[in-house]
Design a protein around this motif. Sequence first.
Motif: not given
Length: 537
Positions: A294-303, A364-370, A403-406
């Motif tokens: 949910r937190i990363n959905k927007g970033v993933i879809i945009s990329w 981006v996703l890994v850094n988002k956790l921090f 990554s695989l999807s990208g």
Amino acid sequence: MEEKFARWHTLFLLYLKRDWKKIMVWVLGLGLFSAAYVPAFQEIGKGQGLAGMYETLKNPAMIAMVGPTPVESAADYTIGAMYSHEMLLFCGLFAMVIAALHVVSHTRKEENLGLTEIVRSFQIGRQANSFAVMMEVVLINVLLALLISGVMMSFGTETITVEGSFLFGASIGMAGILGAGIALVMAQVMPASSGATGSALGIIGLLYIIRAGTDVSNVDLSMLNPMGWTYLTYPFTENHWSPVMFAVMFSLVMMVIAFALEGARDMGAGYLPEREGRERARKSLLSVRGLLIRINKGVIISWLIAFVVMGAAYGSIYGDMQTFLESSEIVQQMFTHSGATIEESFTGTIMMVMIGLVSILPIVLVNKLFAEESRAHLNQLFATRVTRSRFYWTTLGLAMAASLSGILLAAASLGGTAISAMGEQSTMGMMDFLAAGFNFLPSVLFFTGLAALALGWAPKLGKVVYMYLAYSFLLNYFGGILDLPEWFSNTAIQSWIPRLPLEDFDMPIFVTITVISIAFMVIGFLGYHRRDLVEGT
């Protein structure tokens, strides 16, 4: 009017004092990168080097990547012409991106963090902050332009003229101001700083892709593109100053629009409304996996959408390559001697570029956790029985799935469009494109592993991974042109990976880099499991 910008100069001086280290790195880093390769280009131009580079860079694939040149024959292709042809577009692009990130960070992001509210509680004009930031960006880019001009002239190369050097520097400096203007508008339109950053970078990326198509098909159309005003100045050849004037007027218009929008909106609000959430949350939010998605959905879809668009844009160029190849016997001989078709040659290079972009997403996703940890958004969850290992490995699983999807979408989009454009003349199938893309999977895992390592042991260094990614990308992109030593090229992880279909697949390299990447992730977990949480910093 003066009341709105009251004491902007106080903020301006304060920002210079606050950002002086960043400004030094910005000006010196980008300035030297833009101007200091003149001796290397002199070496390249010796003998038949200039004629060879002219023929190589004249093909549509290279025009799409580095832009056109006004030179019509190899005999007129000088060191100065080659330098501006190969360097100006990318240096201008970097200037736009850096300036856009700076403007959003110091305007909308500070507004979201509540810092702007504190500043406005003093006798400061309502729009003084934005004006001060823009003046800071203008000053930085003026310094950048002067440094670039000075460094280029210091080499004393005959074809690196004084006027051309000033125009080269001014073009890059103006590109930075353009990027800042676009970012300032998006900072008013979008509902949050993350949206402003994403939309500003998205517009810059879209302008770059559009110019790739118009440069190949009809370069006159590129003059309608704001990004075209940064590299169609043609320093050292035609020395056109008019595009710089267009860029100045466009930047002023963007600033006027941005200040008008800012003056009419409430602090913390944008013109695009935030989407309202559900009345009741989904059950998936009761799990760590559901929460992180949910937190990363927007970033993933945009990329992922960006990967598809970029793949399609580059794939559409393949149709013009056959026309270029058939236009000259000399060109046919050049690419016949290389042992590969022009489509295969372009695929090997462009796939490296696209997978380099794909590598940004897992970082981006890994850094988002921090980021969520440091903002104390996960406090209540850390206090429950949910373990840190679940947060860590779920984040890495999400990063690897993205990554695989990208890679799949980038390679399939490029291949599908390219095969369609080439028609019966195509010498490559879809599997060739997919193999070329997934061949770079270990490099994507390597960057994911580095980000995980930083998250575990030194989370504040997570942004350094972006710098290494940029370094690796530039080394691979310009390495072939600059003929760098092999040991130096091998400091970039992508240099170890053969480029399909030009070279054969190397299983030992594939497995070795993958194992090293997994080891980084495991070591990162050991650190994340033991270190103190960083909250509220």
